[in-house]
Scaffold this active site. Structure first.
Site, PDB file in Angstrom:
ATOM      1  CB  CYS A   1      24.371  -8.621-100.921  1.00 54.29           C
ATOM      2  SG  CYS A   1      22.705  -8.762-101.576  1.00 54.29           S
TER       3      CYS A   1
ATOM      4  CB  CYS B   1      21.431  -9.843 -99.097  1.00 51.25           C
ATOM      5  SG  CYS B   1      21.710 -10.454-100.753  1.00 51.25           S
ATOM      6  CG  ASP B   2      23.202  -8.684 -95.666  1.00 50.91           C
ATOM      7  OD1 ASP B   2      22.446  -9.653 -95.504  1.00 50.91           O
ATOM      8  OD2 ASP B   2      24.373  -8.801 -96.083  1.00 50.91           O
TER       9      ASP B   2
END
Length: 315
Positions: A132, A135-136
């Protein structure tokens, strides 16, 4: 006894919830471990009709959820561990909730990201390996990262990561990409993106502080090398989330639920499927929402005794 239960809260499940709630069917929506589905992992959604300047994935999903709640849909957090579709009423075992009985069921459980299944990958998830980018990506500011994949999602994530990373390398096992032309063009025009095509990933290398590189093999020369990197983002597709059904629903060879053409009906009367769990071709937010609408209407007709398919001719 519930009239209808919806499993999943992506565009398909939430659209079904909106339609069924407005029809006074009092739907119960079971959220899994990723409420909102894959769209919550996306930054800008530019191709969902009605948003001229685009909208973020999480915002779109939050709006759809609130719309469903406004009309009376009830949301419950839990994970379905077992389903009994052998007889009516259908029974679901849900972690944190217990057993629920229902007259009908809508499956909109979506799909999960695939992994490369190479040495060093799983043990380094959270230590430099991610599925992701949204997300990261923030954690790789000013660093070099690798995207593995050749589809639209890989191109989108590569472009997104250039907002943080100093360099993004796209690694793909073929010479040609599967991504649409517009997505390829965007990636090729981005000066921060470089390419390693026709390379097969072999191993994730890591040290005490996490990922250090990706070992690959050139498919033409068979030469192996390590591409130095601080992070590896895997974007190679998805697997439909159907394992919990234990073969009770007809699926294709890859696990996607089979539905009767022109409907969302499965091989079991009163059980419907919508969204990415039954769509491996389009897999777009708008098509998922469309099938969610179809599932709601099919379920409503079924509950009213007017199912669109005559099951007596099939069983």
């Amino acid at each position: 006894m519930e009239k209808v239960i919806i499993l999943g809260t992506g565009p398909a499940g939430l659209t079904a919830a909106i339609y069924l709630a407005r029809a006074n069917m009092n739907p119960i929506v079971i959220e899994g471990d990723q409420p909102g589905g894959q769209l919550t992992l996306t930054t800008e959604v530019e191709n969902f009709p009605g948003f001229i300047d685009g909208i973020t994935g999480p915002e779109l999903m939050d709006n759809m959820r609130k719309q469903a709640e406004r009309f009376g849909a009830e949301f419950k957090r839990g994970w379905v561990t077992e389903v009994d579709l052998s007889k009516k009423p259908y029974r679901l075992q849900v972690n944190g909730i217990g057993e629920i009985e229902t007259e009908s069921l809508i499956l909109s459980t979506g799909a999960s990201a695939k992994l490369l299944n190479i040495p060093g990958e799983k043990e380094n998830i959270g230590r430099g390996v991610s599925t992701c980018a949204t997300c990261d990506g923030f954690f790789f500011r000013g660093k070099k990262v690798i995207i593995v994949g050749g589809g639209d999602s890989a191109m989108e994530e590569a472009n997104f990561l250039t907002k943080f990373a100093s360099e993004v390398v796209i690694v793909h096992r073929r010479n040609e990409l599967r991504a649409s032309k517009i997505m390829q063009d965007r990636a090729k025009e981005n000066p921060k993106i470089s390419w390693e095509l026709n390379q097969t990933p072999l191993e994730v290398t890591a040290g005490e502080n996490g990922v250090t590189g990706l070992k690959v093999k050139d498919n033409e020369t068979n030469e192996e090398k390590i591409i130095q990197t601080d992070g590896i983002f895997v974007a190679i597709g998805h697997t439909p989330n159907t394992s919990f059904l234990n073969g009770q629903i007809d699926t294709d060879e890859t696990g996607y639920i089979n539905v009767i053409p022109g409907t969302t009906e499965t091989n079991i009367p009163g059980v419907f499927a919508c969204g990415d769990v039954q769509d491996k071709k389009y897999r777009q937010a708008i098509t998922a929402a469309g099938t969610g609408c179809m599932a709601a209407l099919d379920a409503e007709r079924y509950l009213e005794g007017n199912a669109v398919h005559d099951w007596s001719k099939s069983l």
